[in-house]
Design a protein around this motif. Structure first.
Motif, mmCIF file in Angstrom:
data_model
loop_
_atom_site.group_PDB
_atom_site.id
_atom_site.type_symbol
_atom_site.label_atom_id
_atom_site.label_comp_id
_atom_site.label_asym_id
_atom_site.label_seq_id
_atom_site.Cartn_x
_atom_site.Cartn_y
_atom_site.Cartn_z
ATOM 1 N N ALA A 227 0.831 -1.202 0.000
ATOM 2 C CA ALA A 227 0.000 0.000 0.000
ATOM 3 C C ALA A 227 0.867 1.255 0.000
ATOM 4 C CB ALA A 227 -0.929 -0.009 1.214
ATOM 5 N N ILE A 228 1.893 1.255 0.835
ATOM 6 C CA ILE A 228 2.809 2.397 0.893
ATOM 7 C C ILE A 228 3.525 2.564 -0.439
ATOM 8 C CG2 ILE A 228 4.949 3.243 1.940
ATOM 9 C CD1 ILE A 228 4.016 1.875 4.550
ATOM 10 N N HIS A 229 3.990 1.435 -0.991
ATOM 11 C CA HIS A 229 4.731 1.473 -2.250
ATOM 12 C C HIS A 229 3.872 2.050 -3.370
ATOM 13 C CE1 HIS A 229 7.696 0.214 -5.251
ATOM 14 N NE2 HIS A 229 6.664 -0.187 -5.981
ATOM 15 N N GLY A 230 2.625 1.617 -3.460
ATOM 16 C CA GLY A 230 1.756 2.093 -4.530
ATOM 17 C C GLY A 230 1.541 3.591 -4.476
ATOM 18 N N LEU A 231 1.259 4.108 -3.280
ATOM 19 C CA LEU A 231 1.004 5.536 -3.128
ATOM 20 C C LEU A 231 2.269 6.361 -3.324
ATOM 21 C CD1 LEU A 231 -1.431 5.469 -0.067
ATOM 22 C CD2 LEU A 231 -1.997 5.950 -2.457
ATOM 23 N N VAL A 232 3.357 5.942 -2.688
ATOM 24 C CA VAL A 232 4.594 6.714 -2.772
ATOM 25 C C VAL A 232 5.168 6.660 -4.173
ATOM 26 C CG1 VAL A 232 6.960 6.914 -1.908
ATOM 27 C CG2 VAL A 232 5.110 6.417 -0.329
ATOM 28 N N TYR A 233 5.027 5.509 -4.836
ATOM 29 C CA TYR A 233 5.586 5.393 -6.180
ATOM 30 C C TYR A 233 4.841 6.288 -7.165
ATOM 31 C CZ TYR A 233 8.235 3.236 -9.883
ATOM 32 O OH TYR A 233 9.097 3.035 -10.924
ATOM 33 N N ALA A 234 3.527 6.438 -6.968
ATOM 34 C CA ALA A 234 2.763 7.358 -7.800
ATOM 35 C C ALA A 234 3.259 8.791 -7.608
ATOM 36 C CB ALA A 234 1.271 7.254 -7.473
ATOM 37 N N VAL A 235 3.572 9.135 -6.367
ATOM 38 C CA VAL A 235 4.110 10.462 -6.078
ATOM 39 C C VAL A 235 5.489 10.622 -6.731
ATOM 40 C CG1 VAL A 235 4.895 12.011 -4.242
ATOM 41 C CG2 VAL A 235 2.817 10.672 -3.938
ATOM 42 N N TYR A 236 6.282 9.550 -6.729
ATOM 43 C CA TYR A 236 7.609 9.598 -7.350
ATOM 44 C C TYR A 236 7.512 9.903 -8.840
ATOM 45 C CZ TYR A 236 12.029 7.908 -9.277
ATOM 46 O OH TYR A 236 13.207 7.811 -9.967
ATOM 47 N N VAL A 237 6.579 9.234 -9.531
ATOM 48 C CA VAL A 237 6.397 9.499 -10.961
ATOM 49 C C VAL A 237 6.000 10.957 -11.183
ATOM 50 C CG1 VAL A 237 5.013 8.919 -12.996
ATOM 51 C CG2 VAL A 237 5.818 7.109 -11.492
ATOM 52 N N TRP A 238 5.144 11.473 -10.313
ATOM 53 C CA TRP A 238 4.737 12.884 -10.391
ATOM 54 C C TRP A 238 5.940 13.795 -10.210
ATOM 55 C CZ3 TRP A 238 5.186 16.729 -6.676
ATOM 56 C CH2 TRP A 238 4.507 17.926 -6.941
ATOM 57 N N LEU A 239 6.806 13.488 -9.227
ATOM 58 C CA LEU A 239 7.945 14.342 -8.927
ATOM 59 C C LEU A 239 8.977 14.328 -10.047
ATOM 60 C CD1 LEU A 239 9.115 16.223 -6.773
ATOM 61 C CD2 LEU A 239 10.336 14.253 -5.828
ATOM 62 N N VAL A 240 9.133 13.178 -10.712
ATOM 63 C CA VAL A 240 10.057 13.103 -11.849
ATOM 64 C C VAL A 240 9.670 14.135 -12.898
ATOM 65 C CG1 VAL A 240 10.739 11.690 -13.837
ATOM 66 C CG2 VAL A 240 10.811 10.721 -11.532
ATOM 67 N N GLY A 241 8.373 14.236 -13.182
ATOM 68 C CA GLY A 241 7.909 15.190 -14.170
ATOM 69 C C GLY A 241 8.037 16.628 -13.714
ATOM 70 N N ARG A 242 7.933 16.867 -12.405
ATOM 71 C CA ARG A 242 7.975 18.228 -11.889
ATOM 72 C C ARG A 242 9.395 18.755 -11.676
ATOM 73 N NH1 ARG A 242 3.343 18.297 -13.177
ATOM 74 N NH2 ARG A 242 1.552 19.024 -12.000
ATOM 75 N N ALA A 243 10.274 17.907 -11.158
ATOM 76 C CA ALA A 243 11.588 18.395 -10.727
ATOM 77 C C ALA A 243 12.760 17.686 -11.381
ATOM 78 C CB ALA A 243 11.703 18.271 -9.203
ATOM 79 N N GLY A 244 12.524 16.698 -12.229
ATOM 80 C CA GLY A 244 13.613 16.000 -12.900
ATOM 81 C C GLY A 244 13.979 14.702 -12.214
ATOM 82 N N SER A 245 14.504 13.774 -13.000
ATOM 83 C CA SER A 245 14.782 12.443 -12.476
ATOM 84 C C SER A 245 15.909 12.422 -11.456
ATOM 85 C CB SER A 245 15.123 11.489 -13.633
ATOM 86 O OG SER A 245 16.274 11.940 -14.328
#
Length: 311
Positions: A227-245
């Protein structure tokens, strides 16, 4: 620094705490002998149930076009199935704190990949920031913090495959975008594909497990971690687009600190005082890797494998 500038750092902190917790939870999940493929399948089931419900409430449907399945394949293979195989194999044999340290090597792989793909531009400040992170890692794995058993060293390369794959996935998402999908749609599709991949493999290799046969601490840890992985990983994909990989990959430093703290709390592991000095050095490295300014959309909608937009 404005509140807007602090936003990416706040997101990093939350991600680091969540992913850091997943380190000792993974140790607990493999404590009864469960094998990677069986664990990964049920992990994907939990993610599908959680994100599927959220997408349904938000009325975001699962896209099934060819370009979307390519995206799902990149995220499923490089961001979940393959790295989790290596992670679980290593977690069964290495202390939770060491696993948390190893995760912090993501930027070491991410920066050269990002430069090669043209995702990031070279900057000495970023290199210096990453150098601080490396210095912290070296302090943590120095002679005084050697592994409890020397035979464990053979699993360090196995564990390092996980951050290598995470760095690859992050850079591919940064380069080709999410094809117009929001992070939860992308992770949901990837988790469905991950289920389809791991189910037959788990059965054929004898790694299939039924967590309901004897639901205990290991199975509970698996559900919580998923559950943690699913939510946090979605946020990670969002952050890649916002601030760079490369900036997004800095969450690995926070995962290190939080992973060590969570491991101390849940697994009763203990470390030398100078470990906290090393973690402080890592925090300096994070501060030196500034997020780039970005457009309002999540990431460019570019067909996967198509470099024409960069020519």
């Amino acid at each position: 620094m404005s509140a807007r500038d602090l936003g990416p750092y706040a997101v990093l902190l939350v991600m680091g705490m969540g992913w850091g917790l997943s380190v000792p939870l993974a140790k607990i999940a493999v404590s009864t002998g469960h094998q990677p493929l069986g664990l990964i399948f049920w992990q994907e089931v939990v993610i599908v149930a959680l994100l599927g419900a959220i997408c349904a409430v938000r009325r975001r449907r699962l896209e099934l076009g060819t370009q979307y399945w390519r995206l799902y394949a990149v995220i499923a293979l490089c961001g979940a199935v393959l790295p989790d195989i290596f992670f679980y194999l290593a977690a069964a044999r290495l202390p939770g704190g060491i696993m948390a340290i190893i995760i912090s090597s993501v930027p070491l792989f991410s920066l050269p990949i990002a430069l090669a793909l043209g995702n990031e531009t070279f900057a000495w400040r970023r290199v210096l920031g990453l150098s601080f992170g490396i210095a912290g890692i070296l302090l943590l794995i120095g002679p005084d913090a050697s592994l409890p058993e020397r035979a464990m060293a053979a699993f360090i390369p196995v564990a390092l495959m996980a951050p290598l794959l995470y760095a690859t996935e992050g850079n591919l998402v940064a380069k080709w975008g999410t094809q117009g999908l929001d992070p939860m749609q992308a992770i949901l599709g990837a988790a469905l594909l991950g289920m389809a991949i791991t189910l037959p493999l788990a059965v054929v290799t004898g790694q299939w497990i039924n967590p309901m046969d004897s639901f205990g601490a290991a199975e509970g840890a698996l559900v919580a971690s998923a559950a943690i992985h699913g939510l946090v990983y979605a946020v990670y994909v969002w952050l890649v687009g916002r601030a760079g990989s490369v900036f997004a990959a800095q969450t690995s430093y926070l995962v290190t600190g939080c992973g060590v703290l969570w491991s101390m709390l849940l697994l009763h592991e203990r470390y030398a005082v100078w470990v906290w000095v090393a973690l402080g050095i890592m925090m300096i490295g994070i501060a030196m890797v500034q997020p780039r300014r970005s457009a309002s959309q999540l990431a460019p909608v570019q067909p996967i494998g198509d470099d024409s937009l960069n020519s």
